[in-house]
Every structure is written in structure tokens, then in C-alpha cells.
Enzyme design. Structure first.
Site, PDB file in Angstrom:
ATOM      1  N   THR A  21      30.439   3.283 -32.229  1.00  0.00           N
ATOM      2  CA  THR A  21      30.951   4.545 -32.768  1.00  0.00           C
ATOM      3  C   THR A  21      32.471   4.638 -32.639  1.00  0.00           C
ATOM      4  O   THR A  21      33.056   4.072 -31.696  1.00  0.00           O
ATOM      5  CB  THR A  21      30.311   5.724 -31.999  1.00  0.00           C
ATOM      6  N   TYR A  35      29.025  10.157 -24.157  1.00  0.00           N
ATOM      7  CA  TYR A  35      28.465   9.404 -25.280  1.00  0.00           C
ATOM      8  C   TYR A  35      29.336   8.191 -25.612  1.00  0.00           C
ATOM      9  O   TYR A  35      28.857   7.048 -25.675  1.00  0.00           O
ATOM     10  CB  TYR A  35      28.343  10.337 -26.501  1.00  0.00           C
TER      11      TYR A  35
END
Ligand code: UDP
Length: 331
Positions: free
Chosen positions: A116, A140
């Protein structure tokens, strides 16, 4: 080719399964259905199992003998990660340790991993190249960076080749409306704006109008899930052709503001988007958009669906069906 799609019942994984099947490959979905949906598994068998359970993984490898793995199963909601870091590290990192052990034992040596742009944190320069320092600002992003580091370590010592695809903002839905984004709770901008336009669940919260951007709202690089799926297939092909491991952004190179998204939602739906202005959401960088040079070079990647209009049209088409608006309009 037979490919194990870990997390294949989820949003991006299901679109990748559809794209693989369309070109004659065989996707095998491995999913515990904790967040994914059985109705999104349509292009091959479902093996119900958990990546934290080595016996489940071993059984899937023995039964299906996949030649490669694509890994999508992860906790993705930023706020949840801040509240539940242990669950994130267990599922997102320990889960991959277990997966790599099972791959090794099965003699499966190619992995496409969902990373990501959140691994970059707040960028020092834009557009974001893959060489930007990776300094994530939330749990995350840190778990995804940890897996990138884990993969690099394992690949340097073992027979593993991997692609780490650093997604920007996955969005849109399959143009025929059969699969799309179905998170619960939904935290993402486009489905939340569509929901508000549909009159469901009250006004949308708009997080921050005081950023140092053209209209004061954050800017993001929205990539249509169909294009994202195509990037995965290209990454798989590159690895199975024998290329070395690589990390690569998957975005369009263009940023759109939150306000621009709301305007487009209004234009596509023909409805206003009721919204309330709130303060900034913790951990939101003002602007994120990809440098696309490497994805062009390595993956020959050219987005076909990722203009904002197509993204929102396809998302609206999908959500109208899910929310029962199509029948309501017809009656
Ligand atoms: N956003 C918003 N309201 C929402 C969801 C998101 O204002 O209900 C904003 C969010 O603060 C960010 C942008 O929309 O600036 C994109 O957020 P999203 O969660 O869709 O993706 P992210 O960039 O966090 O991966």
C-alpha cells in the site's frame, strides 16, 4: 495456471479471480470469510481456511498444487488498526510468516503481495516514487511495511520471488455490476458518498477542509479495481516468466480532491451528497499520488478504467443493486 488467491472472497481479490478466469487461468480462493463474501467466489473453488492456521494452508496446497500465490487477506481499516494493533500484526504479518512456511513446504515460489501507499506515510515529495522513504504513520502501514521487509529477507535467502504492489486508492466495481466494494463497516470515501447520496445512513462526514490543497480537502489517486486487477495479472506474469522480485506503485499519477469526488458523485447520481464538515481524520496525509514510471516499465501498466467518472459510475451501478435501488426505481 493454477493460482491460490488468499483473501479471494474480498473486494480486490474477487476482481483478480474474475480477471484470471477470463484469460483461462484457475483461481483457487483461500478465505476464512471473516470479511469476504461467499457470493463473490464465482470463478473457481473456495477453500475455507485461515492464514494463521498452517494446517489449513498445507491442506489447500496439497489439494490444489497451485503454481503461484496472490495474497489479499489483511485487516485494512486504518482506525481499527490503531485500536487493535495486535490483531493487525497477527493477521497481516504473522499470517504471512505462516503462508511463506506453507509455500516453502509445497514448493511454491512466486507471490504477489498487496502492499500500500500507506507504507510511505506523509510524502516528502510528489509524485511518490518507489524510492520515497517508507515511514508509515499508522499501524496498518507499519504491518504492510513489515511484510515487505519480511519478503525481502526471505527472498534473499530462499527460493522465493515476489511482487509487492503498493496500491493507491482502490475504487470502482466490475462494470457489469456483479462484484464490488462491500466492507462492513465502510470507511472509504466513494461508497460513503454514494450511500449519503442514496439517502441511506444520514449525511457523510467530510474530514478536513483546511488542508493546504487547491480546495482545502485531501487529494487521492483513485485506481479502478479493474485496472488494479490487470496490474496483478501483469505482476504474476512477470514473476512466472522468471523476473526477480520487485516493488511497484499501482496508481494513475493523478490526484483528485475529496470535493471533486463529491461533485462527481452528485453528477453521476443526479442527487446531492448530504455531508457534514468534521475535523481532520488522524493519519490522513494531505496529498497522495503515484509516480507511475516503474509500473509502466515493469508491468506495461496503462489504466483503462480509472478516470473519476468511470470509477464512480461503476461503483454507483454496483451499489444501486446491492442497496435495492434498482428495483425501487423500477416499481
Ligand atoms: N474521507 C471523508 N469521509 C469519509 C471517508 C473518507 O472525508 O467518510 C476522506 C478521508 O479523510 C481522506 C479521503 O477521503 O482524505 C480518502 O479516504 P479513504 O478512507 O477513502 O481512503 P485512504 O486514502 O484513507 O486510503
Amino acid at each position: 495456471m493454477r493460482v491460490l488467491i488468499v483473501g479471494g472472497a474480498g473486494y480486490i481479490g474477487s476482481h483478480v479471480c474474475k480477471a484470471l478466469a477470463a484469460r483461462g487461468d484457475e483461481p483457487i480462493v483461500f478465505d476464512n470469510l471473516s470479511r469476504g463474501h461467499e457470493h463473490a467466489v464465482r470463478w473457481g473453488p473456495l477453500f475455507k481456511g485461515d492464514i494463521q492456521n498452517r494446517a489449513d494452508l498445507d491442506a489447500a496446497f496439497v489439494q490444489y498444487q497451485p503454481e503461484a500465490v496472490m495474497h489479499f487477506a489483511a485487516n485494512i481499516e486504518v482506525g481499527e488498526g490503531q485500536r487493535e494493533p495486535l490483531a493487525f500484526w497477527e493477521n497481516n504479518v504473522a499470517g504471512v510468516v505462516t503462508l511463506l512456511g506453507a509455500m516453502k513446504q509445497a514448493g511454491c515460489h512466486a507471490l504477489v503481495f498487496s502492499s500500500t501507499c500507506a507504507t510511505y506515510g506523509t510524502p516528502q515529495s510528489l509524485p511518490l516514487t518507489e524510492d520515497e522513504p517508507q515511514t508509515p504513520i499508522n499501524v496498518y502501514g507499519r504491518t504492510k511495511l513489515a511484510v515487505e521487509q519480511l519478503l525481502a529477507d526471505v527472498a534473499s535467502a530462499e527460493d522465493l520471488r515476489y511482487a509487492a504492489l503498493r496500491y493507491f486508492n482502490a475504487s470502482g466495481a466490475s462494470p457489469d455490476g456483479d462484484i464490488g466494494e462491500e466492507h462492513d463497516p465502510e470507511t472509504h470515501l466513494i461508497p460513503n458518498a454514494l450511500k449519503a447520496a442514496a439517502g441511506l445512513g444520514g449525511p457523510m462526514k467530510l474530514f478536513g477542509t483546511d488542508y493546504d490543497t487547491a480546495d482545502g480537502t485531501c487529494e487521492r489517486d483513485f485506481i479502478h479495481v479493474m485496472d488494479l486487477a490487470a496490474a496483478h495479472l501483469a505482476a504474476l506474469d512477470r514473476l512466472t516468466a522468471g523476473a526477480p522480485s520487485f516493488q511497484c506503485n499501482v496508481g494513475t499519477g493523478t490526484g483528485y480532491s475529496v470535493k471533486a469526488v463529491l461533485d462527481m458523485v452528485e453528477a453521476i447520481t443526479g442527487r446531492p451528497v448530504p455531508h457534514e464538515v468534521h475535523g481532520r481524520r488522524a493519519g490522513d496525509p494531505p496529498r497522495l499520488y503515484a509516480d507511475v514510471t516503474r509500473s509502466r516499465e515493469l508491468l506495461d501498466f496503462q489504466p483503462q478504467y480509472s478516470d473519476l467518472k468511470t470509477i464512480i459510475r461503476d461503483a454507483w451501478n454496483f451499489h444501486r443493486k446491492v442497496w435495492g435501488l434498482v428495483e425501487a426505481e423500477a416499481s
